[in-house]
Design an enzyme around this catalytic site. Structure first.
Site, mmCIF file in Angstrom:
data_model
loop_
_atom_site.group_PDB
_atom_site.id
_atom_site.type_symbol
_atom_site.label_atom_id
_atom_site.label_comp_id
_atom_site.label_asym_id
_atom_site.label_seq_id
_atom_site.Cartn_x
_atom_site.Cartn_y
_atom_site.Cartn_z
ATOM 1 N N GLY A 158 54.364 96.963 33.069
ATOM 2 C CA GLY A 158 54.369 95.599 33.573
ATOM 3 C C GLY A 158 54.362 95.501 35.088
ATOM 4 N N CYS A 176 59.602 105.600 38.995
ATOM 5 C CA CYS A 176 58.434 104.806 38.602
ATOM 6 C C CYS A 176 58.691 103.308 38.758
ATOM 7 C CB CYS A 176 58.017 105.186 37.185
ATOM 8 S SG CYS A 176 57.630 106.935 37.044
ATOM 9 N N GLN A 231 59.689 100.835 42.197
ATOM 10 C CA GLN A 231 59.138 99.543 42.614
ATOM 11 C C GLN A 231 60.237 98.484 42.711
ATOM 12 O OE1 GLN A 231 56.082 98.857 39.665
ATOM 13 N NE2 GLN A 231 55.244 100.900 40.001
ATOM 14 N N ASN A 255 52.315 107.602 36.147
ATOM 15 C CA ASN A 255 51.698 106.509 35.406
ATOM 16 C C ASN A 255 52.136 105.208 36.043
ATOM 17 O OD1 ASN A 255 50.617 104.691 33.561
ATOM 18 N ND2 ASN A 255 52.431 104.795 32.262
ATOM 19 N N HIS A 281 57.149 110.906 37.803
ATOM 20 C CA HIS A 281 58.006 111.302 36.688
ATOM 21 C C HIS A 281 58.583 112.708 36.904
ATOM 22 C CE1 HIS A 281 57.024 108.113 33.695
ATOM 23 N NE2 HIS A 281 55.919 108.029 34.395
ATOM 24 N N GLU A 322 60.828 113.894 35.198
ATOM 25 C CA GLU A 322 61.236 114.334 33.860
ATOM 26 C C GLU A 322 60.048 114.754 33.006
ATOM 27 O OE1 GLU A 322 59.436 110.580 32.899
ATOM 28 O OE2 GLU A 322 60.479 111.392 34.621
#
Length: 392
Positions: free
Chosen positions: A232, A258, A262, A300, A350, A352
């Site tokens: 989103g 991620c 933001q 991503n 990421h 992880e």
């Protein structure tokens, strides 16, 4: 291999004919491409891909099948799936099913046999856009009807999808080994590996739904707060920004990845913006400005933080000094933020990544040290660049 026809339709009218893959029917979403050559199961089950039709740029997908161990969540979240050459056989001792079995079970409409390189080049030029996959009876619709359905779909900008992917109930993941503290995790689309890595650092993990209030967070009295990845538009998540601001004022240390990066950017008073086609894949180079090292990262994201790349600046929202800690070496996008006067930092990628790479795992250790420092001294701050030492 099926010969049933299917078509990928982009909102600008481009059409790519192929074969049905996975479930049959119609699906709509934002068309994006992921550049990883491995880790397709982790991609499919990553909640932050919700609402997106994901295309793999690697041509051969599905050869290692799927299993229950590598799932990042309970289901496949992608809106649709696009591959060039799905594997005809599964060849891996860990496989429990074929990839198309899981796609069909979870109702994910896909397409195979198209020129994914041509689609990728087009998206790189024109930008990520709305798209649809049509197969089965939906394939029989006219081109005009299919394009109309695509253009009637929702755009990613302005969407708040965390309420779709977040847990409905609180739950706990106990610390593994020596306990060093507790962390409240706001589930905006959290991955299983994230929770495991936090627990492995000796943290009792309390996973919270995205609808939690600041009073509920502070009532738990966590030693730290963590914001997860998620789908989103960050501009549509002001409630999470306000919650974070209040927790930061209370002095609770913070780490975000991620989407959490933001939201920290917005909490500090910076803006966010939509990237032309985003960063997706497990081969994204990032510069750690604190050490000068280059990390290969898993990413991503279709949005990014708008903050000064160089130097130390004052937070527009009054949280003291801030600096950009990481930068993308592909396009200079902000990949990390470090606060100098409060215990808070975040990265846009990421660390992880269960399928790899593992260059950035040290960030979980940095978070653990932050928690330990805070417990030992209420005024504990993030380690300075000179005291953080090297990492491999």
């Amino acid at each position: 291999m099926t010969t049933e026809p299917a078509v990928l339709v982009l909102e600008d009218g481009r059409r790519f004919e192929g074969r049905a893959y996975g479930a049959r029917g119609r699906t709509l979403g934002e068309a994006v491409f992921a550049t990883g050559m491995t880790g397709y199961q982790e991609t499919l089950t990553d909640p932050s891909y919700a609402g997106q039709i994901v295309m793999q740029t690697a041509p051969h997908i599905g050869n290692t099948g799927v299993n229950d161990t590598d799932k990042e969540s309970a289901k496949i979240w992608v809106a649709g799936y696009v591959v060039r050459d799905p594997s005809r056989v599964v060849s891996n001792f860990r496989a429990q099913r074929s990839l198309d079995d899981d796609l069909e079970t979870d109702g994910v409409v896909g397409i195979s046999g198209i020129d994914t390189r041509a689609v990728t080049r087009h998206i790189r030029s024109a930008g990520a856009m709305r798209a649809g996959i049509f197969s089965g009876a939906e394939y029989e619709l006219s081109a005009t009807e299919q394009l109309g359905a695509v253009r009637a779909g929702a755009e990613m900008a302005g969407q708040k999808l965390s309420s779709v992917v977040s847990t409905r109930e609180r739950y706990q993941v106990p610390a593994i080994g020596e306990r060093v503290g507790s962390v409240a995790v706001l589930d905006l689309g959290v991955k299983t590996s994230t929770l495991n890595y936090l627990a492995e650092r000796g943290l009792d993990v309390e996973v919270l739904p995205e609808s939690v209030t600041v009073d509920e967070v502070l009532e738990i009295a966590p030693d730290a707060l963590f914001y997860s990845n998620g789908p989103g538009d960050p501009e549509a998540s002001e409630s999470h920004v306000e919650l974070l601001r209040e927790v930061l004022k209370s002095g609770v240390p913070y780490f975000g990845i991620c989407f959490g990066n933001q939201l920290l950017g917005r909490a500090l008073g910076f803006g966010t913006y939509k990237l032309p086609f985003g960063h997706r894949g497990i081969n994204q180079p990032v510069l750690d400005k604190l050490t000068g090292r280059v990390e290969i990262t898993s990413q991503n994201h279709g949005f990014a933080v708008d903050a000064p790349r160089e130097g130390v600046v004052d937070s527009p929202a009054g949280f003291g000094r801030v600096e950009v800690s990481h930068l993308s070496l592909n396009d200079d996008v902000v990949e990390g933020i470090r606060c100098l006067d409060i215990d808070a930092f975040s990265v846009q990628y990421h660390p992880e990544a269960a399928a790899g790479p593992h260059d950035s795992m040290y960030l979980f250790d940095r978070f653990r040290e932050m928690v330990l420092a805070r417990r030992e001294s209420p005024a504990g701050q993030l380690p300075t660049a000179s005291s953080e030492g090297d990492h491999e």
